[in-house]
Design a protein around this motif. Structure first.
Motif, PDB file in Angstrom:
ATOM      1  N   GLN A 121       0.917  -1.151   0.036  1.00 52.77           N
ATOM      2  CA  GLN A 121      -0.086   0.054   0.098  1.00 52.77           C
ATOM      3  C   GLN A 121       0.871   1.228  -0.043  1.00 52.77           C
ATOM      4  N   ASP A 122       1.982   1.164   0.793  1.00 54.18           N
ATOM      5  CA  ASP A 122       2.865   2.282   0.839  1.00 54.18           C
ATOM      6  C   ASP A 122       3.329   2.832  -0.416  1.00 54.18           C
ATOM      7  N   TYR A 123       3.771   1.671  -1.091  1.00 51.13           N
ATOM      8  CA  TYR A 123       4.768   1.841  -2.254  1.00 51.13           C
ATOM      9  C   TYR A 123       3.723   2.435  -3.609  1.00 51.13           C
ATOM     10  N   ARG A 124       2.405   1.939  -3.394  1.00 50.86           N
ATOM     11  CA  ARG A 124       1.619   2.146  -4.507  1.00 50.86           C
ATOM     12  C   ARG A 124       1.052   3.536  -4.504  1.00 50.86           C
ATOM     13  N   CYS A 125       1.249   4.220  -3.166  1.00 52.59           N
ATOM     14  CA  CYS A 125       1.041   5.700  -3.214  1.00 52.59           C
ATOM     15  C   CYS A 125       1.894   6.228  -3.754  1.00 52.59           C
ATOM     16  N   THR A 126       3.120   5.889  -4.127  1.00 57.47           N
ATOM     17  CA  THR A 126       4.271   6.820  -4.748  1.00 57.47           C
ATOM     18  C   THR A 126       4.704   6.295  -6.103  1.00 57.47           C
ATOM     19  N   HIS A 127       4.346   5.126  -6.299  1.00 54.00           N
ATOM     20  CA  HIS A 127       4.584   4.427  -7.721  1.00 54.00           C
ATOM     21  C   HIS A 127       3.490   4.072  -8.483  1.00 54.00           C
ATOM     22  N   ASN A 128       3.337   4.476  -9.571  1.00 61.97           N
ATOM     23  CA  ASN A 128       2.248   3.734 -10.562  1.00 61.97           C
ATOM     24  C   ASN A 128       2.573   2.542 -11.327  1.00 61.97           C
ATOM     25  N   ASP A 129       3.987   2.243 -11.483  1.00 57.89           N
ATOM     26  CA  ASP A 129       4.297   1.036 -12.163  1.00 57.89           C
ATOM     27  C   ASP A 129       4.132  -0.118 -11.218  1.00 57.89           C
ATOM     28  N   ALA A 130       3.364  -1.080 -11.792  1.00 59.12           N
ATOM     29  CA  ALA A 130       2.877  -2.263 -10.898  1.00 59.12           C
ATOM     30  C   ALA A 130       3.946  -3.196 -10.545  1.00 59.12           C
ATOM     31  N   ALA A 131       4.886  -3.250 -11.517  1.00 54.22           N
ATOM     32  CA  ALA A 131       5.935  -4.156 -11.644  1.00 54.22           C
ATOM     33  C   ALA A 131       7.125  -3.433 -10.658  1.00 54.22           C
ATOM     34  N   MET A 132       7.243  -2.252 -10.694  1.00 58.46           N
ATOM     35  CA  MET A 132       8.183  -1.908  -9.681  1.00 58.46           C
ATOM     36  C   MET A 132       7.872  -1.785  -8.255  1.00 58.46           C
TER      37      MET A 132
END
Length: 505
Positions: free
Chosen positions: A458-469
């Motif tokens: 959840q925290d990474y998805r708030c700052t990155h839009n690339d699902a693979a990343m």
């Protein structure tokens, strides 16, 4: 979160902010003074307003009958206090459709001819901050975008949004107001309840919690803790030598004068109803025992009260009370009251209370499986009785869980992660997931990964839009923790970690 388990998700999220322009404050200032000069006055007036708001919402049921609530006072760095309320409504008072939302909450500028006073108050208090995108230096601006997403879009009717909040009705009705160098319309209005704005003459935001997905965020927001500050304790080095930042800076709480006065006066900073009782969880003869430094330890061990705990007395109550045997351990405080001085349970007469069993991590072994059994088995009269399944006494709590079917196909591990998702941050969930795959002999690790990846990222998805990343960032964190335990993440069937700089940059 146990209130959500017992009563359901919160229905309203209400935020009231102290106004330095309240007449009760300005009328008491001496010549030349500003509200900042009188923190004791601000604290007293705010507390009085807060008590009135509490009674208006809870006792007088302005928004409907409230079955459970939590509210917390927060002080920002600029000094003024504000209050966050979470209200869980009775079934007959819940909002069931967007049409119901419009009866309680408005996101539009009121008609200046029909409602002149309300119009003036909304313009004064309920238009978004320093106007976001119209002011690039506004604190809410991050990377050129307002983090509160103002201005919102025009909408002819209230709709269910994608982020667990409704999209409130904001019609293009031609109303415009010129204020503080900007011309604003309905897109800039913070959702409000007209009665509360009129009654309290301050910024008072009212939101509908229309989905269970908002619950975790809301409770984290309410209980996020104090503001922090870093401050220098050594002068800046002028000779070009290496600066020791660890010695120079200390992590500290940031306390403003109104908060200091609020605490000196002893005003409560939070409230929750019904109260939550934390239930003890321990293995046989491993309960906590308190004693004085001067006590003889033999006397302490042999003392009758030392042998009692909430859990052991729960077993004893099941022996003598047929009604108690129908309850789970976590349901016990709703019907019985814990007498701390005597260490015994007593039938409850009033003041309902909700129980919460102390959390147990899967790495704790038998204590964790005791936790699982207590959450599913009613009427246990002893530890041995708890381990007895179909007339056979198992040697361990884990064996009893397996015989009952509570741990088959990793169900208990999946439930553990699901429970932790409600109150743990993503980084803590990743550590728990790592603990499970290393220590708990899970048979379907890939299934656990797929079921809980969204919560762990959840925290990474708030700052990155690339699902693979995002996936690679989560895998990297898990791999690092696994390596710190002396294990290899490749042994657990998870996706491969890509260490290329482009992916993890």
């Amino acid at each position: 979160m146990v209130l959500v388990t017992r009563f359901g998700k919160p229905d309203y999220f209400v935020t009231m902010t102290c106004s330095p322009h309240w007449e009760e404050i300005t009328s008491q200032l001496f010549p030349g003074q500003t509200p900042q000069d009188r923190p004791e006055l601000v604290a007293r007036v705010y507390r009085a307003k807060l008590r009135d708001l509490h009674d208006f919402l809870i006792k007088k049921s302005h928004l409907g009958e409230v079955t459970s609530y939590a509210h917390v006072t927060e002080f920002q760095k600029r000094g003024l206090p504000h209050e966050h309320f979470l209200l869980i409504m009775a079934p007959n008072s819940k909002l069931s459709s967007p049409d119901d939302y419009n009866k309680v909450i408005s996101g539009e500028i009121p008609d200046p001819i029909k409602y002149p006073v309300l119009h003036a108050l909304v313009i004064k208090h309920m238009l978004h901050g320093s106007y976001g995108a119209l002011n690039k230096n506004c604190p809410c601006m991050i990377d050129g975008h307002c983090r509160f997403r103002y201005p919102r879009q025009f909408c002819s009717a209230t709709q269910q949004g994608k982020d667990s909040y409704p999209i409130y009705r904001r019609r293009e009705d031609g109303r415009r107001v010129a204020t503080r160098g900007a011309v604003l319309d309905n897109r800039w209005v913070v959702p409000y309840n007209p009665t509360l704005v009129m009654r309290y003459n301050c910024h008072i935001n009212v939101e509908v919690c229309s989905s269970i997905k908002a619950v975790k965020y809301l409770y984290k927001y309410v209980y996020k803790g104090h503001d922090r500050a870093s401050f220098s304790v050594d002068p800046q080095d002028q000779n070009g030598t290496i600066i020791n930042e660890i010695r120079q800076y200390r992590d500290a709480r940031f306390i403003t004068p109104p908060e200091a006065v609020y605490r000196i006066f002893g005003f409560p900073l939070y409230a929750v109803s019904p109260s939550v009782l934390q239930l003890q969880l321990h293995l046989p003869n491993m309960q906590l025992v308190s004693y004085r430094a001067t006590d003889n330890l033999n006397d302490v061990v042999n003392r009758e009260k030392s042998k009692r705990s909430m859990l052991t007395e729960y077993f004893k109550m099941n022996l003598v009370d047929s009604k108690a045997r129908k309850l789970l351990y976590k349901e016990f405080p709703e019907h019985f009251r814990w007498i701390k001085s005597d260490k015994r349970w007593q039938a409850r007469v009033k003041r309902p209370q909700v129980g919460r069993i102390v959390y147990a991590n899967p790495a704790e072994g038998e204590r964790y499986y005791l936790h699982v059994l207590l959450n599913h088995v009613r009427g246990a009269t002893s530890y041995e009785n708890l381990r007895t399944v179909h007339g056979k006494t198992c040697s361990t709590f884990r064996d009893a869980c397996e015989m009952i079917g509570l741990v088959e196909t990793d169900r208990s591990l999946d439930e553990c992660l699901a429970e932790s998702t409600t109150f743990h941050m993503p980084c803590a969930l990743r550590r728990l997931f790592t603990t499970i795959i290393v220590f708990c002999e899970a048979t379907n690790i890939r299934g656990l990964w797929e079921n809980h990846f969204e919560a762990m990222s959840q925290d990474y998805r708030c700052t990155h839009n690339d699902a693979a990343m995002v996936e690679q960032l989560v895998l990297r964190d898990i791999r690092n923790v696994v390596h710190s335990m002396g294990k290899d993440v490749r042994n657990y069937g998870l996706p491969e970690v890509d260490d290329s700089g482009d992916v993890l940059a």
